[in-house]
Motif scaffolding. Structure first.
Motif, PDB file in Angstrom:
ATOM      1  N   ARG A   1      12.620   1.337 -16.966  1.00  8.69           N
ATOM      2  CA  ARG A   1      13.881   1.961 -16.266  1.00  8.69           C
ATOM      3  C   ARG A   1      14.734   1.472 -15.931  1.00  8.69           C
TER       4      ARG A   1
ATOM      5  N   VAL B   1       6.143  11.043 -10.333  1.00  5.67           N
ATOM      6  CA  VAL B   1       5.878   9.841  -9.171  1.00  5.67           C
ATOM      7  C   VAL B   1       6.283   8.824 -10.044  1.00  5.67           C
ATOM      8  N   SER B   2       6.352   8.615 -11.050  1.00  5.83           N
ATOM      9  CA  SER B   2       6.948   6.743 -11.683  1.00  5.83           C
ATOM     10  C   SER B   2       8.616   6.891 -12.218  1.00  5.83           C
TER      11      SER B   2
ATOM     12  N   TYR C   1       5.269  10.585  -3.909  1.00  2.00           N
ATOM     13  CA  TYR C   1       4.374  10.330  -3.723  1.00  2.00           C
ATOM     14  C   TYR C   1       2.763  11.118  -3.971  1.00  2.00           C
ATOM     15  N   LYS C   2       1.695   9.875  -4.498  1.00  2.00           N
ATOM     16  CA  LYS C   2       0.631  11.023  -3.911  1.00  2.00           C
ATOM     17  C   LYS C   2      -0.078  10.463  -3.141  1.00  2.00           C
TER      18      LYS C   2
ATOM     19  N   ALA D   1      -3.088   9.419  -0.799  1.00  2.00           N
ATOM     20  CA  ALA D   1      -3.946   8.375  -0.606  1.00  2.00           C
ATOM     21  C   ALA D   1      -5.480   8.823  -0.437  1.00  2.00           C
ATOM     22  N   GLU D   2      -5.529   9.772  -0.233  1.00  2.00           N
ATOM     23  CA  GLU D   2      -6.979  10.854   0.800  1.00  2.00           C
ATOM     24  C   GLU D   2      -7.550  11.775  -0.566  1.00  2.00           C
TER      25      GLU D   2
ATOM     26  N   ASP E   1      -8.859  13.202  10.745  1.00  2.00           N
ATOM     27  CA  ASP E   1      -7.743  12.495  11.612  1.00  2.00           C
ATOM     28  C   ASP E   1      -8.229  12.283  13.100  1.00  2.00           C
TER      29      ASP E   1
ATOM     30  N   LEU F   1      -7.516   9.174  14.897  1.00  2.00           N
ATOM     31  CA  LEU F   1      -6.995   8.884  15.767  1.00  2.00           C
ATOM     32  C   LEU F   1      -7.731   8.241  17.382  1.00  2.00           C
TER      33      LEU F   1
ATOM     34  N   PRO G   1       6.215  -0.717  -8.136  1.00  2.00           N
ATOM     35  CA  PRO G   1       5.525  -0.244  -8.469  1.00  2.00           C
ATOM     36  C   PRO G   1       5.686   1.449  -8.837  1.00  2.00           C
TER      37      PRO G   1
ATOM     38  N   VAL H   1       3.181   4.064  -9.255  1.00  2.33           N
ATOM     39  CA  VAL H   1       2.753   4.610  -8.794  1.00  2.33           C
ATOM     40  C   VAL H   1       2.796   4.716  -7.402  1.00  2.33           C
ATOM     41  N   VAL H   2       4.246   5.877  -6.476  1.00  4.53           N
ATOM     42  CA  VAL H   2       3.724   5.425  -5.388  1.00  4.53           C
ATOM     43  C   VAL H   2       2.151   5.718  -4.358  1.00  4.53           C
ATOM     44  N   TYR H   3       1.668   5.710  -3.658  1.00  3.20           N
ATOM     45  CA  TYR H   3       0.549   6.110  -3.049  1.00  3.20           C
ATOM     46  C   TYR H   3       0.938   6.234  -1.300  1.00  3.20           C
ATOM     47  N   ARG H   4       0.788   7.176  -0.373  1.00  8.70           N
ATOM     48  CA  ARG H   4       0.678   7.127   0.706  1.00  8.70           C
ATOM     49  C   ARG H   4       0.217   8.106   1.643  1.00  8.70           C
ATOM     50  N   ARG H   5       0.198   7.357   2.991  1.00 12.63           N
ATOM     51  CA  ARG H   5      -1.318   7.692   3.434  1.00 12.63           C
ATOM     52  C   ARG H   5      -0.647   8.888   4.225  1.00 12.63           C
ATOM     53  N   ARG H   6      -1.424   9.428   4.896  1.00 10.53           N
ATOM     54  CA  ARG H   6      -1.195  10.809   6.709  1.00 10.53           C
ATOM     55  C   ARG H   6      -1.629  10.204   6.735  1.00 10.53           C
TER      56      ARG H   6
ATOM     57  N   PRO I   1      -1.845  10.735  10.528  1.00 12.00           N
ATOM     58  CA  PRO I   1      -2.104  11.899  11.778  1.00 12.00           C
ATOM     59  C   PRO I   1      -1.594  12.045  12.992  1.00 12.00           C
ATOM     60  N   ARG I   2      -0.744  11.163  13.072  1.00  8.24           N
ATOM     61  CA  ARG I   2      -0.218  11.318  14.925  1.00  8.24           C
ATOM     62  C   ARG I   2       0.557  11.775  14.362  1.00  8.24           C
TER      63      ARG I   2
ATOM     64  N   GLN J   1       1.216  14.773  12.327  1.00  6.10           N
ATOM     65  CA  GLN J   1       0.544  16.204  11.696  1.00  6.10           C
ATOM     66  C   GLN J   1       1.127  17.476  12.546  1.00  6.10           C
TER      67      GLN J   1
END
Lengths: 500, 241
Positions: free
Chosen positions: A81, A192-193, A201-202, A204-205, A467, A471, B216, B218-223, B225-226, B228
């Motif tokens: 880094r 990403v790293s 970002y990756k 998660a879903e 989704d 919700l 860290p 690798v960064v993970y992010r969640r969609r 839905p609110r 979208q």
């Protein structure tokens, strides 16, 4: 076991005809803007060849991907880094525009507005970045398409240089195939790293790797750190852009544009489940030849009840589980094991895999006047045609020819088996057994690879239901038919409704 | 006049800086970028850019030390005036010359390489002018001062004291009245430069990726839905035609 889902792609290189429809439709949808003139999220390379950007596989030059330190840990090839932050003012590993190509247009006005005269008017090429006229256009997209200029260009292919001298003089009776490339949406993405601002970002879903355009600050570390050179710098906005795996389409259950428009029907899209706890371990195995098997072992079988239970516990919906069970990508990668990762030695655990082409072998057999579908001849040729096999191994298995040969034998066995079927002969069960499959499995494989129906190629769960559940919670359950006891009926006539 | 320039203007600059930065952060995140032109030209950039950026970093540190640390403190640790100025001028000269050489290369490149020239922003001309002006005036002031052309003016008893008085909201603007002209102009150009930060490419200095050292890989992010649903087109995004 921490189950994660990933949308993955497999491309059957045997069926790629190099028509570039995928590239063109992708470009029309995603990169037909100022600043991305030179950008192809999807491109098709002729191999052997230098590719796009030129010599992208030369990681000694571009420092893409990861490397394993002596202590067995992973480090970005461009350095740690602090080292990379110290080079933030001028990235020493960044490809220049010339390594891709200088985008240009023509001075079309001079054609339509030229006064009548004896000479045909000419449209000069103009650079789209500097606006200056270009004397000679010396490189462009697919400049070396179909081995164009191969005697001059192809020896500069890093893989040709790895395989060694011999490949050069065999060019006359040479082999050639196409490699369509998109972002690999890696499990261990180097881009990403490497992103200093945390903009990449990756998801998660579905594992899709994206750039948050509002957070990107244009440090360009992702461009050089991606070993596949599939992150691009938009020179108009100063932001990184990349293949999105057409996520707005996938979320609706539609295939990516490149897959949808593939004329050769050679692309497959489906879900892969993997154990996130094993990613780091699989990417850091000592021997490069173990990278492919290690990644294979990190994948999880959705038909295994223990996996399904763990997947549910990690929040993966039934719709996704079901799609994972029917995934054509899983079948090609795990069940038949005919798909291989692209350059596993970069240690990013890529998720766009390739079925290696058998055609160079078949062509070579046919060229010697033999039957290209004779089992003995084909198997023999796979063993003796060292150069295509070694070249494919450099591309797909970090140089391990064993796995490539095994895949090619399976492809050859399928070919021979199906010829017998088509001629009304009884297929020799020994052929299927020789590649440790059954005749039925070979025929299933044939249906998937050769018949390749649309609904078999693309099994894509939509994001909509997940989704809705997120919700609305339990209220998202469909009111029709899912309640226990008396079903709720709709569209009944008034009389029947009263009696119901 | 002195009141306006040295008593009011500093706060106007501060307000413009803070308001501009907040506005960019809230409404124009997409526009915040280094707007690097390395893709077009790398050879000159690889010399000029580190020279300028590292040089500037040291110059900024030097300014902070010179302006914020009172003379009484350095006296207390036993650094006499002569040693202090010798240190300040020698390190400052190296950093300043590096930064000037760097910006020289960068501006030459900006003007001479057609693709780089075309990749410039509209605010670049003004920004480069003010930046170079501030840098050259600063060097001039230092040279004049060291050469004794400004009498025996000591900025640590003038400018520095005034500067610190700004933070107490009781600006001692009278102190600035008999500051040599070169210093006054340097400060005014400095004000202009600071004002320009949020309205030019200079904003990228506020996004220095310090957090990268601690997150860290690798960064993970969640969609979500609110989020979208379609959102209104924001500043900088190309319209769908």
């Amino acid at each position: 076991m921490r189950v994660m889902a990933q949308m993955a792609m497999v491309m059957n290189l045997d069926k790629c005809i190099g028509c570039h429809t995928c590239s063109v439709t992708c470009k029309q949808v995603w990169t037909n803007r100022q600043g991305t003139e030179y950008v192809w999220f999807n491109n098709v390379e002729t191999l052997p060849g230098q590719g796009y950007p030129r010599r992208w596989e030369d990681q000694e030059r571009w420092k893409g991907g990861w490397e394993r330190t002596r202590s067995g840990r992973l480090r970005l090839k461009a350095g740690g880094r602090a080292k990379r932050l110290s080079t933030i003012f001028a990235n020493p590993d960044l490809p220049a525009l010339d390594d891709y190509y200088e985008p240009w247009t023509y001075d079309y006005k001079s054609l339509t507005e030229a006064p009548a005269g004896d000479d045909l008017p000419v449209a000069r090429p103009y650079s789209q970045t500097s606006g200056e006229p270009m004397d000679t256009v010396t490189w462009g997209p697919n400049w070396d398409d179909n081995l164009g200029g191969a005697p001059e260009n192809a020896p500069k292919d890093p893989l040709v240089q790895k395989v060694g001298e011999r490949i050069r003089f065999e060019f006359e009776q040479s082999f050639m195939f196409y490699l369509p490339r998109v972002c690999e949406h890696c499990l261990n993405p180097a881009c990403v790293s490497a992103c200093p601002s945390g903009a990449m970002y990756k998801r998660a879903e579905d594992g899709i790797v994206l750039v948050d355009q509002d957070r990107c600050r244009g440090w360009r570390m992702c461009v050089s750190s991606c070993p596949y050179k599939k992150v691009y710098f938009n020179h108009a906005t100063g932001k990184a852009e990349k293949c999105t795996f057409c996520f707005p389409r996938l979320e609706l259950g539609m295939p990516t544009v490149c897959a949808e428009t593939c004329v050769g029907r050679m692309r497959y899209l489906g879900v892969m489940l993997y154990d996130a706890d094993r990613v780091a371990e699989a990417a850091a195995v000592e021997d490069e030849h173990d990278l492919y098997p290690a990644q294979l072992e990190a994948f999880l079988d959705p038909r295994d009840p223990a996996v399904a239970a763990a997947a549910r516990a990690s929040g993966i919906t039934e719709e996704w589980l079901d799609a994972a069970r029917r995934s054509p990508v899983f079948d090609l990668i795990r069940t038949y094991q005919v798909a291989l990762p692209l350059h596993p030695e970069y240690r990013t655990l890529p998720m766009v895999w390739y079925v290696p082409p058998l055609s160079p072998v078949v062509d070579a057999v046919a060229a010697t006047g033999h039957d290209g579908e004779d089992a003995g001849k084909l198997f023999g040729a796979i063993d003796t045609l060292r150069i295509p096999v070694e070249y494919l191994a450099e591309l797909l298995t970090a140089g391990d020819t064993y796995a490539v040969e095994a895949v090619l034998r399976r492809m050859a066995a399928m070919r021979v088996h199906m010829r017998a079927r088509n001629l009304g002969e009884a297929p020799d069960p020994g052929i299927a057994a020789a590649v440790r499959l059954t005749g039925d499995e070979l025929e299933e494989m044939f249906r998937l690879l050769a018949v390749a129906k649309y609904e078999d190629r693309y099994v894509i769960p939509s994001a909509a239901r997940a989704d809705a559940e997120a919700l609305l919670g339990e209220d998202a359950a469909c009111p029709v038919g899912e309640k226990p006891g008396k079903p709720t009926l709709l569209n009944l006539s008034p009389t029947r409704r009263r009696s119901a | 006049m002195d009141l306006l320039l040295w008593g009011v203007l500093p706060y106007v600059v501060l307000v413009l800086l803070v308001a501009g930065a907040i506005w960019r952060g809230r409404y124009d995140r997409y526009g915040i970028s280094t707007h690097s032109s390395q893709l077009h030209e790398s050879r000159m950039l690889r010399i000029g850019s580190p020279l300028f950026h590292f040089g500037m970093a040291f110059v900024v540190v030097g300014h902070v030390v010179g302006l914020l640390i009172p003379q009484s403190w350095t006296d207390a640790v036993g650094v006499d005036d002569h040693t202090y100025h010798l240190l300040a001028v020698s390190t400052g000269a190296v950093a300043g010359v590096a930064a000037v050489a760097g910006i020289g290369i960068l501006v030459y490149r900006r003007l001479k390489v057609p693709a780089v020239r075309r990749a410039g922003l509209r605010s670049d001309r003004l920004m480069y002018g003010v930046l170079i002006g501030a840098m050259l005036l600063g060097l001039t002031a230092t040279i004049l001062n060291s050469a004794g052309a400004t009498g025996d003016y000591d900025y640590r008893e003038g400018i520095s004291v005034w500067f610190r008085s700004l933070f107490a909201f009781r600006p001692d603007y009278a102190l600035m009245a008999d500051t040599p002209l070169a210093f006054q102009l340097h400060i005014l150009f400095g004000f202009a430069l600071i004002t320009l930060i949020p309205y030019s490419r200079l904003i990228h200095m506020f996004t220095a990726p310090v957090r990268y050292l601690f997150r860290p890989y690798v960064v993970y992010r969640r969609r979500d839905p609110r989020r979208q649903a379609q959102r209104p087109l924001r500043r900088g995004w190309e319209r769908v035609r």
